[in-house]
Structures are given as structure tokens and as C-alpha cells.
Design an enzyme around this catalytic site. Structure first.
Site, PDB file in Angstrom:
ATOM      1  N   ASP A   7       5.690  11.349 -16.148  1.00  0.00           N
ATOM      2  CA  ASP A   7       6.033  12.368 -15.166  1.00  0.00           C
ATOM      3  C   ASP A   7       7.023  13.307 -15.895  1.00  0.00           C
ATOM      4  O   ASP A   7       7.591  12.926 -16.919  1.00  0.00           O
ATOM      5  CB  ASP A   7       6.690  11.669 -13.973  1.00  0.00           C
ATOM      6  CG  ASP A   7       7.299  12.629 -12.996  1.00  0.00           C
ATOM      7  OD1 ASP A   7       6.622  13.597 -12.618  1.00  0.00           O
ATOM      8  OD2 ASP A   7       8.458  12.413 -12.595  1.00  0.00           O
ATOM      9  N   LEU A   8       7.219  14.488 -15.395  1.00  0.00           N
ATOM     10  CA  LEU A   8       8.142  15.424 -16.072  1.00  0.00           C
ATOM     11  C   LEU A   8       9.513  15.474 -15.388  1.00  0.00           C
ATOM     12  O   LEU A   8      10.513  14.998 -15.929  1.00  0.00           O
ATOM     13  CB  LEU A   8       7.518  16.817 -16.122  1.00  0.00           C
ATOM     14  CG  LEU A   8       8.388  17.915 -16.741  1.00  0.00           C
ATOM     15  CD1 LEU A   8       8.572  17.710 -18.226  1.00  0.00           C
ATOM     16  CD2 LEU A   8       7.773  19.290 -16.486  1.00  0.00           C
ATOM     17  N   ASP A   9       9.517  16.065 -14.177  1.00  0.00           N
ATOM     18  CA  ASP A   9      10.794  16.279 -13.494  1.00  0.00           C
ATOM     19  C   ASP A   9      11.419  14.949 -13.092  1.00  0.00           C
ATOM     20  O   ASP A   9      10.832  14.192 -12.329  1.00  0.00           O
ATOM     21  CB  ASP A   9      10.577  17.146 -12.247  1.00  0.00           C
ATOM     22  CG  ASP A   9      10.102  18.549 -12.604  1.00  0.00           C
ATOM     23  OD1 ASP A   9      10.413  18.994 -13.721  1.00  0.00           O
ATOM     24  OD2 ASP A   9       9.455  19.187 -11.767  1.00  0.00           O
ATOM     25  N   THR A  15      14.960  18.741 -13.493  1.00  0.00           N
ATOM     26  CA  THR A  15      14.818  20.051 -12.855  1.00  0.00           C
ATOM     27  C   THR A  15      14.941  19.957 -11.336  1.00  0.00           C
ATOM     28  O   THR A  15      14.857  20.983 -10.657  1.00  0.00           O
ATOM     29  CB  THR A  15      13.443  20.662 -13.197  1.00  0.00           C
ATOM     30  OG1 THR A  15      12.486  19.644 -13.050  1.00  0.00           O
ATOM     31  CG2 THR A  15      13.410  21.226 -14.580  1.00  0.00           C
ATOM     32  N   LYS A  43      10.481  15.317  -4.106  1.00  0.00           N
ATOM     33  CA  LYS A  43      10.260  14.941  -5.507  1.00  0.00           C
ATOM     34  C   LYS A  43       8.827  14.486  -5.749  1.00  0.00           C
ATOM     35  O   LYS A  43       8.329  13.606  -5.044  1.00  0.00           O
ATOM     36  CB  LYS A  43      11.251  13.849  -5.926  1.00  0.00           C
ATOM     37  CG  LYS A  43      12.666  14.374  -6.064  1.00  0.00           C
ATOM     38  CD  LYS A  43      13.584  13.312  -6.632  1.00  0.00           C
ATOM     39  CE  LYS A  43      14.981  13.893  -6.806  1.00  0.00           C
ATOM     40  NZ  LYS A  43      15.941  12.853  -7.193  1.00  0.00           N
ATOM     41  N   SER A 114       2.342  15.655 -14.431  1.00  0.00           N
ATOM     42  CA  SER A 114       3.366  16.282 -13.592  1.00  0.00           C
ATOM     43  C   SER A 114       2.709  17.152 -12.536  1.00  0.00           C
ATOM     44  O   SER A 114       1.738  17.852 -12.824  1.00  0.00           O
ATOM     45  CB  SER A 114       4.287  17.146 -14.461  1.00  0.00           C
ATOM     46  OG  SER A 114       5.085  17.975 -13.638  1.00  0.00           O
ATOM     47  N   ALA A 115       3.281  17.120 -11.340  1.00  0.00           N
ATOM     48  CA  ALA A 115       2.788  17.980 -10.252  1.00  0.00           C
ATOM     49  C   ALA A 115       3.164  19.430 -10.504  1.00  0.00           C
ATOM     50  O   ALA A 115       2.697  20.330  -9.820  1.00  0.00           O
ATOM     51  CB  ALA A 115       3.372  17.513  -8.928  1.00  0.00           C
ATOM     52  N   LYS A 145       0.147  13.682  -5.890  1.00  0.00           N
ATOM     53  CA  LYS A 145       0.780  12.374  -5.714  1.00  0.00           C
ATOM     54  C   LYS A 145       1.136  12.251  -4.225  1.00  0.00           C
ATOM     55  O   LYS A 145       1.536  13.241  -3.641  1.00  0.00           O
ATOM     56  CB  LYS A 145       2.057  12.288  -6.565  1.00  0.00           C
ATOM     57  CG  LYS A 145       1.812  12.474  -8.058  1.00  0.00           C
ATOM     58  CD  LYS A 145       3.144  12.638  -8.811  1.00  0.00           C
ATOM     59  CE  LYS A 145       2.896  13.029 -10.257  1.00  0.00           C
ATOM     60  NZ  LYS A 145       4.119  13.303 -11.018  1.00  0.00           N
ATOM     61  N   GLU A 169       7.598   7.084 -13.903  1.00  0.00           N
ATOM     62  CA  GLU A 169       7.892   7.968 -12.766  1.00  0.00           C
ATOM     63  C   GLU A 169       9.298   7.781 -12.211  1.00  0.00           C
ATOM     64  O   GLU A 169       9.876   6.707 -12.339  1.00  0.00           O
ATOM     65  CB  GLU A 169       6.930   7.618 -11.613  1.00  0.00           C
ATOM     66  CG  GLU A 169       5.742   8.518 -11.481  1.00  0.00           C
ATOM     67  CD  GLU A 169       6.072   9.914 -10.953  1.00  0.00           C
ATOM     68  OE1 GLU A 169       7.203  10.145 -10.492  1.00  0.00           O
ATOM     69  OE2 GLU A 169       5.190  10.783 -11.019  1.00  0.00           O
ATOM     70  N   ASP A 170       9.810   8.817 -11.539  1.00  0.00           N
ATOM     71  CA  ASP A 170      11.106   8.690 -10.865  1.00  0.00           C
ATOM     72  C   ASP A 170      10.988   8.800  -9.341  1.00  0.00           C
ATOM     73  O   ASP A 170      11.970   8.579  -8.642  1.00  0.00           O
ATOM     74  CB  ASP A 170      12.079   9.774 -11.340  1.00  0.00           C
ATOM     75  CG  ASP A 170      11.653  11.145 -10.851  1.00  0.00           C
ATOM     76  OD1 ASP A 170      10.469  11.484 -11.000  1.00  0.00           O
ATOM     77  OD2 ASP A 170      12.510  11.880 -10.320  1.00  0.00           O
TER      78      ASP A 170
END
Ligand code: B16
Ligand code: MG
Length: 201
Positions: A7-9, A15, A43, A114-115, A145, A169-170
Site C-alpha cells: 500500500d502507499l499512503d 500522506t 484511509k 494503492s487506491a 478496497k 497495509e495500514d
């Protein structure tokens, strides 16, 4: 394990604060108050679904046409893009760069699920884009997601079976997405919120 899908953020960079400030500015214009606790729900959720949730909170979800909602989402994104303009390698979260290089050296494939439609731009700003073997384009997905599609697609793009992939993932919605894709899930954050993960760090 043949691949790790990130995942990115909240995993590679943080971010979430910028997303929150940009949404808060838009929500205030619409007389809707959102706080940090509400932001948790956003998120991992797509831009348009985030807007829907904010409008629902303000009980004005039926007040806007589809075209007006698109306009509001674009407005938030323009504000967000100004905020991420200055991002650099200094914004990579601790341990991530080392992990990416270690995976790369061990010939383990690296994917991005990432979304965020800003994902490729952010990876470039962080100087990490060359380490990624694939990036899923969230605009091509039929569902975001917690639907498993984004992680399944990352595995497919890497020519791997889902059983050969680990997802990181977070967000609770993201962990559910990894689990439903039948991958091993690693969550970064609060164990109580992310209890569905196979492992939480
Ligand atoms: P954009 P992730 C998600 O990224 C964010 O967590 C979420 O808050 C945001 O709404 C979504 O990306 C869409 O981002 O507006 O830039 O397309 O956690 O899936 O990397
Ligand atoms: Mg995230």
C-alpha cells in the site's frame, strides 16, 4: 514468497495528514465538520467514496449531482496536489527504503496496490519508482478496497499466484482486501484496529 505488494499512503509515506487537510478545507466550504477520528474511515478509500462519506456525514449526499460531486473531488485533489508538491525522499517512512532494496536484491518482486491515483507521481517524488515492478492503476478497478480486486490485479500483473504474495497495509479496509485476495497480510499500526491481519507490526 515471490512478491510483496505494498500500500502507499501510511506504509511508504505518510500522506494521510495532507488528504485530511484537503478534505477538511472542502468540507468546511460545505459547512461539514470532520475531525481526525472521522478521517480514519477515509484511509485506503477511493477519492469519490471518501467524498460520499463526507457528504453523508453532513446529511447532504442527495444535494449534489454526479457532475457536481466530480467537481468537488477534483477541487480536493487540486488542493492535495499543491500540498504534496514539495515531497522528497525525506518523506519516506522509516525502514521502507532499506526493505525495498533488500527485496530487490533477493529477487522478490515489488508491487504497488494503492487506491491513490497520485501514487506514481508520489513514488517518483520519493525516488522509489524504479524499485517497483508493477503499479496497479486504481482507475481500472471495478471496486476499491476492501474488495480484493486491487491486490489480485497486482499479483496478476507480476505473473504470480496470490499464494505467492504478501500484502502490506495500514488501513482496516486494506487488510480486508489482502485477506479476501487470499494473500498473507501484514499490517502496520494499531493491533486493535488491524486485528484481522496475519501479522501486525
Ligand atoms: P487519491 P492508499 C489511499 O491511498 C488513501 O489512503 C486514501 O485516503 C485516499 O482517498 C485514496 O488513496 C485515493 O487517493 O485521491 O490521491 O486518488 O492508502 O490506498 O495508498
Ligand atoms: Mg494506506
Amino acid at each position: 514468497m515471490k512478491a510483496v505488494i505494498f500500500d502507499l499512503d501510511g506504509i511508504i509515506t505518510d500522506t494521510a495528514g495532507y488528504h485530511f487537510l484537503a478534505w477538511k478545507a472542502l468540507a468546511e466550504e460545505l459547512d461539514i465538520n470532520i475531525d481526525n477520528e472521522f478521517n480514519e474511515q477515509l484511509k485506503g478509500i477511493s477519492r469519490i467514496e471518501s467524498l460520499e462519506r463526507i457528504l453523508r456525514k453532513g446529511k447532504v449526499e442527495n444535494k449534489f449531482s454526479l457532475a457536481e460531486k466530480e467537481e468537488l473531488a477534483v477541487k480536493k485533489n487540486e488542493e492535495y496536489k499543491k500540498m504534496i508538491e514539495q515531497m522528497s525522499s525525506a518523506d519516506i517512512l522509516p525502514g521502507i527504503e532499506r526493505l525495498l532494496y533488500q527485496l530487490n536484491k533477493a529477487n522478490i518482486l515489488i508491487g504497488l496496490a494503492s487506491a491513490s491515483q497520485n501514487g506514481p507521481v508520489i513514488l517518483k517524488k520519493l525516488g522509489l519508482h524504479t524499485l517497483f515492478d508493477t503499479i496497479v492503476d486504481p482507475a481500472t478497478l471495478s471496486a476499491g478496497k476492501p474488495n480484493p480486486e486491487i491486490f489480485e490485479k497486482a499479483a496478476e500483473q507480476l505473473n504470480c499466484l496470490v499464494s505467492e504474495c504478501v500484502g502490506i497495509e495500514d488501513a482496516a479496509a486494506g487488510v480486508e482486501s489482502i485477506n479476501r485476495a487470499n494473500m498473507v497480510s501484514i499490517a502496520v499500526g494499531d493491533k486493535k484496529v488491524l486485528s484481522a491481519a496475519d501479522k501486525t507490526v
